[in-house]
Design a protein around this motif. Structure first.
Motif, PDB file in Angstrom:
ATOM      1  N   THR A   1       6.567  18.520 -25.157  1.00 51.48           N
ATOM      2  CA  THR A   1       7.342  18.113 -26.321  1.00 51.48           C
ATOM      3  C   THR A   1       7.311  19.210 -27.370  1.00 51.48           C
ATOM      4  N   GLU A   2       8.180  19.073 -28.365  1.00 46.50           N
ATOM      5  CA  GLU A   2       8.162  20.023 -29.461  1.00 46.50           C
ATOM      6  C   GLU A   2       6.881  19.844 -30.268  1.00 46.50           C
ATOM      7  N   GLY A   3       6.295  20.953 -30.706  1.00 48.67           N
ATOM      8  CA  GLY A   3       5.057  20.881 -31.461  1.00 48.67           C
ATOM      9  C   GLY A   3       3.853  20.887 -30.542  1.00 48.67           C
ATOM     10  N   LEU A   4       2.767  20.262 -30.980  1.00 42.10           N
ATOM     11  CA  LEU A   4       1.520  20.259 -30.233  1.00 42.10           C
ATOM     12  C   LEU A   4       1.396  18.989 -29.409  1.00 42.10           C
ATOM     13  N   ASP A   5       1.201  19.141 -28.084  1.00 47.05           N
ATOM     14  CA  ASP A   5       0.903  18.002 -27.226  1.00 47.05           C
ATOM     15  C   ASP A   5      -0.580  17.696 -27.357  1.00 47.05           C
ATOM     16  N   THR A   6      -0.914  16.463 -27.740  1.00 40.29           N
ATOM     17  CA  THR A   6      -2.308  16.137 -28.019  1.00 40.29           C
ATOM     18  C   THR A   6      -2.708  14.784 -27.451  1.00 40.29           C
ATOM     19  N   TRP A   7      -3.972  14.708 -27.057  1.00 40.40           N
ATOM     20  CA  TRP A   7      -4.628  13.435 -26.770  1.00 40.40           C
ATOM     21  C   TRP A   7      -5.550  13.137 -27.934  1.00 40.40           C
ATOM     22  N   GLN A   8      -5.552  11.891 -28.384  1.00 35.34           N
ATOM     23  CA  GLN A   8      -6.462  11.465 -29.435  1.00 35.34           C
ATOM     24  C   GLN A   8      -7.268  10.272 -28.931  1.00 35.34           C
ATOM     25  N   VAL A   9      -8.533  10.237 -29.314  1.00 30.82           N
ATOM     26  CA  VAL A   9      -9.403   9.124 -28.922  1.00 30.82           C
ATOM     27  C   VAL A   9     -10.233   8.710 -30.126  1.00 30.82           C
ATOM     28  N   ILE A  10     -10.349   7.422 -30.324  1.00 28.93           N
ATOM     29  CA  ILE A  10     -11.293   6.885 -31.296  1.00 28.93           C
ATOM     30  C   ILE A  10     -12.315   6.058 -30.528  1.00 28.93           C
ATOM     31  N   LEU A  11     -13.584   6.394 -30.716  1.00 25.07           N
ATOM     32  CA  LEU A  11     -14.667   5.798 -29.941  1.00 25.07           C
ATOM     33  C   LEU A  11     -15.814   5.503 -30.894  1.00 25.07           C
ATOM     34  N   GLY A  12     -16.174   4.236 -31.028  1.00 21.50           N
ATOM     35  CA  GLY A  12     -17.233   3.938 -31.972  1.00 21.50           C
ATOM     36  C   GLY A  12     -17.674   2.493 -31.948  1.00 21.50           C
ATOM     37  N   CYS A  13     -18.656   2.191 -32.813  1.00 21.13           N
ATOM     38  CA  CYS A  13     -19.246   0.860 -32.828  1.00 21.13           C
ATOM     39  C   CYS A  13     -19.456   0.401 -34.264  1.00 21.13           C
TER      40      CYS A  13
ATOM     41  N   LYS B   1     -22.207  -7.347 -33.045  1.00 22.97           N
ATOM     42  CA  LYS B   1     -21.835  -5.975 -32.707  1.00 22.97           C
ATOM     43  C   LYS B   1     -20.397  -5.927 -32.206  1.00 22.97           C
ATOM     44  N   ASP B   2     -19.749  -4.822 -32.435  1.00 27.05           N
ATOM     45  CA  ASP B   2     -18.411  -4.624 -31.897  1.00 27.05           C
ATOM     46  C   ASP B   2     -18.208  -3.143 -31.618  1.00 27.05           C
ATOM     47  N   GLY B   3     -17.173  -2.842 -30.853  1.00 25.14           N
ATOM     48  CA  GLY B   3     -16.909  -1.448 -30.508  1.00 25.14           C
ATOM     49  C   GLY B   3     -15.449  -1.233 -30.189  1.00 25.14           C
ATOM     50  N   VAL B   4     -15.017   0.012 -30.272  1.00 25.30           N
ATOM     51  CA  VAL B   4     -13.638   0.361 -29.975  1.00 25.30           C
ATOM     52  C   VAL B   4     -13.608   1.640 -29.150  1.00 25.30           C
ATOM     53  N   PHE B   5     -12.728   1.652 -28.157  1.00 22.26           N
ATOM     54  CA  PHE B   5     -12.492   2.825 -27.304  1.00 22.26           C
ATOM     55  C   PHE B   5     -10.987   2.853 -27.073  1.00 22.26           C
ATOM     56  N   ARG B   6     -10.279   3.685 -27.825  1.00 18.32           N
ATOM     57  CA  ARG B   6      -8.815   3.646 -27.832  1.00 18.32           C
ATOM     58  C   ARG B   6      -8.239   5.055 -27.702  1.00 18.32           C
ATOM     59  N   TYR B   7      -7.177   5.158 -26.900  1.00 18.68           N
ATOM     60  CA  TYR B   7      -6.514   6.435 -26.654  1.00 18.68           C
ATOM     61  C   TYR B   7      -5.126   6.460 -27.292  1.00 18.68           C
ATOM     62  N   GLY B   8      -4.742   7.649 -27.738  1.00 23.50           N
ATOM     63  CA  GLY B   8      -3.387   7.893 -28.199  1.00 23.50           C
ATOM     64  C   GLY B   8      -2.868   9.181 -27.597  1.00 23.50           C
ATOM     65  N   TYR B   9      -1.552   9.245 -27.417  1.00 26.60           N
ATOM     66  CA  TYR B   9      -0.929  10.459 -26.900  1.00 26.60           C
ATOM     67  C   TYR B   9       0.193  10.854 -27.849  1.00 26.60           C
ATOM     68  N   ASN B  10       0.061  12.043 -28.433  1.00 27.79           N
ATOM     69  CA  ASN B  10       1.039  12.529 -29.412  1.00 27.79           C
ATOM     70  C   ASN B  10       1.267  11.514 -30.540  1.00 27.79           C
ATOM     71  N   GLY B  11       0.188  10.893 -30.986  1.00 30.37           N
ATOM     72  CA  GLY B  11       0.279   9.995 -32.134  1.00 30.37           C
ATOM     73  C   GLY B  11       0.752   8.595 -31.821  1.00 30.37           C
ATOM     74  N   MET B  12       0.891   8.234 -30.536  1.00 29.43           N
ATOM     75  CA  MET B  12       1.328   6.892 -30.158  1.00 29.43           C
ATOM     76  C   MET B  12       0.226   6.205 -29.350  1.00 29.43           C
ATOM     77  N   ASP B  13       0.125   4.889 -29.506  1.00 29.69           N
ATOM     78  CA  ASP B  13      -0.832   4.120 -28.716  1.00 29.69           C
ATOM     79  C   ASP B  13      -0.620   4.386 -27.233  1.00 29.69           C
ATOM     80  N   PHE B  14      -1.741   4.458 -26.474  1.00 26.44           N
ATOM     81  CA  PHE B  14      -1.632   4.707 -25.046  1.00 26.44           C
ATOM     82  C   PHE B  14      -2.478   3.722 -24.245  1.00 26.44           C
ATOM     83  N   LEU B  15      -3.795   3.728 -24.438  1.00 19.98           N
ATOM     84  CA  LEU B  15      -4.698   2.845 -23.716  1.00 19.98           C
ATOM     85  C   LEU B  15      -5.806   2.375 -24.641  1.00 19.98           C
TER      86      LEU B  15
END
Length: 332
Positions: free
Chosen positions: A106-118, A126-140
């Motif tokens: 894509t135009e610009g930077l192709d990126t994977w983003q992950v937020i992982l924490g508790c 207790k709670d936790g999150v493990f979430r993926y994004g691709y180019n700024g959009m929700d993925f998994l």
């Protein structure tokens, strides 16, 4: 909605070094999130892989592939072990790498983003999150109770199937979110509490900025104080003066102390009539400050901002905020 928020947060990118996941400040719970960013194509001057860790509202550690090591962002983190995060190979598996090769650039930077924490709440939950994004959009996103993955994009379905076949990996993710991450959250919290055990009084200073012959701005700075609560006011001839006074939100410093400033517009001829009053638990009596001329003094920036890789980290900040917002609220 996501794209609108993404665009709005982009404007705040210059301040990301000090911005934090919304909803953390003042909360009775404590959280330890890590934000991962992976650039699919090398970009000059930018690390291909980076991580930033937070304890509640405070950035505490940073890693990037240019230096190849985890760096503490606060003094008390120097006591911690260096490897307390999940490595790139764990977070970005071969399934994502294979998927990236199939996608059109894509135009610009192709990126994977992950937020992982508790998160550890005041009631012990207790709670936790493990979430993926691709180019700024929700993925998994990972559902730790069911040990399943939720696909937000059609391209994510194949990755979801592959990862759900590896039940042991999903179980290890659950253990990390509910046990390992929580354990380190408690350790870091104890380090910070020890470092901030003693109340620290503010250091104050009054500086000025000349606008023209008829208008001048006095700026009262208070920094290096803990706890956060402080009262800063201007007086004119000994009486409280609220006219033309501008207040700024108290800001967290990288060392765990706080900083604030208030300014006031005055007639230069009346400069000697104004005083800044600071009241804080660390002071036995109010600190009263007047402006003093200093040769060569330059007005510092209110707080130091850091440059982080724009859209990718912004997406992660938004995802963390959204995840916390969706948590069930306690009934009182």
């Amino acid at each position: 909605m996501l794209l609108l928020c993404q665009a709005s947060l982009w404007v705040l990118g210059a301040a990301l070094g000090v911005l934090v996941p919304a909803g953390c400040c003042g909360s009775p719970s404590h959280s330890l999130p890590y934000f991962y960013l992976l650039l699919l194509e090398p970009s000059q001057g930018l690390p291909r892989f980076s991580i930033r860790g937070y304890l509640d509202d405070q950035p505490i550690t940073h890693y990037d592939s240019l230096t190849g090591r985890m760096e503490p962002l606060v003094p008390w983190m120097e006591e911690a072990e260096k490897e307390t995060y999940l490595a790139r190979g764990w977070v970005f598996g071969t399934a994502l790498e294979n998927l990236s090769k199939c996608n059109q650039p894509t135009e610009g930077l192709d990126t994977w983003q992950v937020i992982l924490g508790c998160e550890l709440r005041e009631d012990g939950n207790k709670d936790g999150v493990f979430r993926y994004g691709y180019n700024g959009m929700d993925f998994l996103s990972f559902e730790k109770e069911a040990l399943t993955w939720v696909a937000a994009q059609p391209q994510a379905e194949k990755v979801k199937e592959t990862w759900e076949e590896d039940l042991r990996w999903s179980q290890r993710n659950k253990v990390y979110l509910e046990e390992t991450c929580i354990e380190w959250l408690k350790i870091y919290q104890s380090y910070r509490e020890e470092a901030l055990e003693r109340t620290k009084p503010p250091v104050g200073k009054v500086i000025h900025k000349v606008v023209d012959d008829r208008l001048e701005v006095l700026i009262c700075q208070a920094f290096g104080f803990y706890p956060k609560e402080i009262q800063a006011t201007w007086t004119r001839d000994g009486e409280n003066w609220e006219q033309e006074t501008f207040r700024r939100t108290v800001v967290l410093n990288s060392d765990g102390t706080y900083y604030v400033w208030i300014s006031i517009e005055i007639d230069p001829k009346e400069k000697d009539r104004f005083r800044c009053h600071l009241e804080h638990d660390g002071l036995q009596e109010p600190l009263i400050l007047a402006f003093k001329e200093e040769r060569g003094w330059r007005i510092p920036v209110g707080f130091v901002t850091a440059t982080i890789l724009g859209a990718g980290i912004l997406f992660l900040i938004y995802q963390w905020w959204r995840w916390r917002k969706d948590l069930p609220q306690e009934v009182t």
